[in-house]
Scaffold this motif. Sequence first.
Motif, short mmCIF file in Angstrom:
data_model
loop_
_atom_site.label_atom_id
_atom_site.label_comp_id
_atom_site.label_asym_id
_atom_site.label_seq_id
_atom_site.Cartn_x
_atom_site.Cartn_y
_atom_site.Cartn_z
N TRP A 58 0.83 -1.20 0.00
CA TRP A 58 0.00 0.00 0.00
C TRP A 58 0.87 1.25 0.00
N SER A 59 0.38 2.32 -0.63
CA SER A 59 1.17 3.56 -0.68
C SER A 59 0.28 4.75 -1.01
N LEU A 60 0.89 5.94 -0.89
CA LEU A 60 0.28 7.18 -1.34
C LEU A 60 0.91 7.58 -2.66
N ARG A 61 0.20 8.38 -3.43
CA ARG A 61 0.81 8.94 -4.64
C ARG A 61 1.90 9.93 -4.24
N ARG A 62 2.87 10.12 -5.11
CA ARG A 62 3.98 11.02 -4.80
C ARG A 62 3.52 12.46 -4.64
N ASP A 63 2.43 12.83 -5.33
CA ASP A 63 1.90 14.20 -5.22
C ASP A 63 0.68 14.26 -4.32
N SER A 64 0.55 13.30 -3.42
CA SER A 64 -0.61 13.27 -2.53
C SER A 64 -0.69 14.53 -1.67
N PRO A 65 -1.88 15.10 -1.48
CA PRO A 65 -2.03 16.28 -0.61
C PRO A 65 -1.71 15.98 0.85
N VAL A 66 -1.61 14.72 1.21
CA VAL A 66 -1.27 14.36 2.59
C VAL A 66 0.11 14.88 2.95
N TYR A 67 1.05 14.88 2.00
CA TYR A 67 2.39 15.38 2.28
C TYR A 67 2.36 16.88 2.59
#
Length: 229
Positions: A126-135
Motif C-alpha cells: 500500500w502507498s500514497l501517490r507522490r503528489d498526494s495532498p497528505v504530504y
Amino acid sequence: MTDQTAGTPIVVSVRGEANVEADPELCEFAVTVTARDKDRRTALEQLTRRNKDLLDQLKAEYGEALEKLETGRFSVYPEWRTKRDKPGPYQGSVRIRIVVKDFTILGEMVTRIADAEGRTIDGPFWSLRRDSPVYRTARTEAVTEAIRRAREYTAALGSHLTTLLELADTGLSTGATPAPHTRMMYTMSGAAPGAMPDEGPPALDLEPTRQTVYAAVEARFSATQPAEL
C-alpha cells in the motif's frame, strides 16, 4: 538588563514535527509468470503465451482500475545441477508490476489472476501517490507546530516574535504498520466431466493499511528582549 542589550533581538530556535495518518491511494502487486520445459523453444513459447494471457486479462477486465501496468525482469535459462552435467530443463520467468487505484476490485482481481498455472503473486504493498495532498498537510502542520512552540517560549519570557530568520525542512517520510504480505500460487486444473462451470475462486478480503506521513522542520526567529528576567 543593560541599555546595550535592551534593543538587541534574541534568537529563538525550535523544531516542529507532525504525523498525519491517511488511507492509502494505491495498491501494488507483483506477478511472476513462469514456464518450464526440457526444450528451450517450448519453454519460451509457453512463457510468451502465459505472459500474453495475463496482460490481456488485466487490460480487458481491470484496465480502468489500474494506475500502472509494467513489465519487469525477463529471463530464460537452463537448470544446472553441476558444471559437468548437461543442461536440464529450461526455466523461464517474467515479472509484471501492477499498481491498482480502484480498491473495489482488488479482492476479485487478485484471486482471478492467481487462478492460472505458473503465476505467483507478491503483495499487497500500500502507498500514497507522490503528489498526494497528505504530504502538504504534514508539512503545513510541522510549520504550524514550530511557530506555536516559538510563541510559547517567547511568551514565557515576556517577549514576542518579530522576524522569521530561517526555515529548514529536515525530513519527510512515509511509513505504515507492517502487514503480512500475501503470497499466492494457484494451479489451474481441468474440470471433471459433467461438473458445473467454474465460476472462479471467491474474492480475497483485503484490508488497506493506513499510511503515516512524518514531517519535521527547524525554524529560527528573532524576538524582542524580555522586559525582565
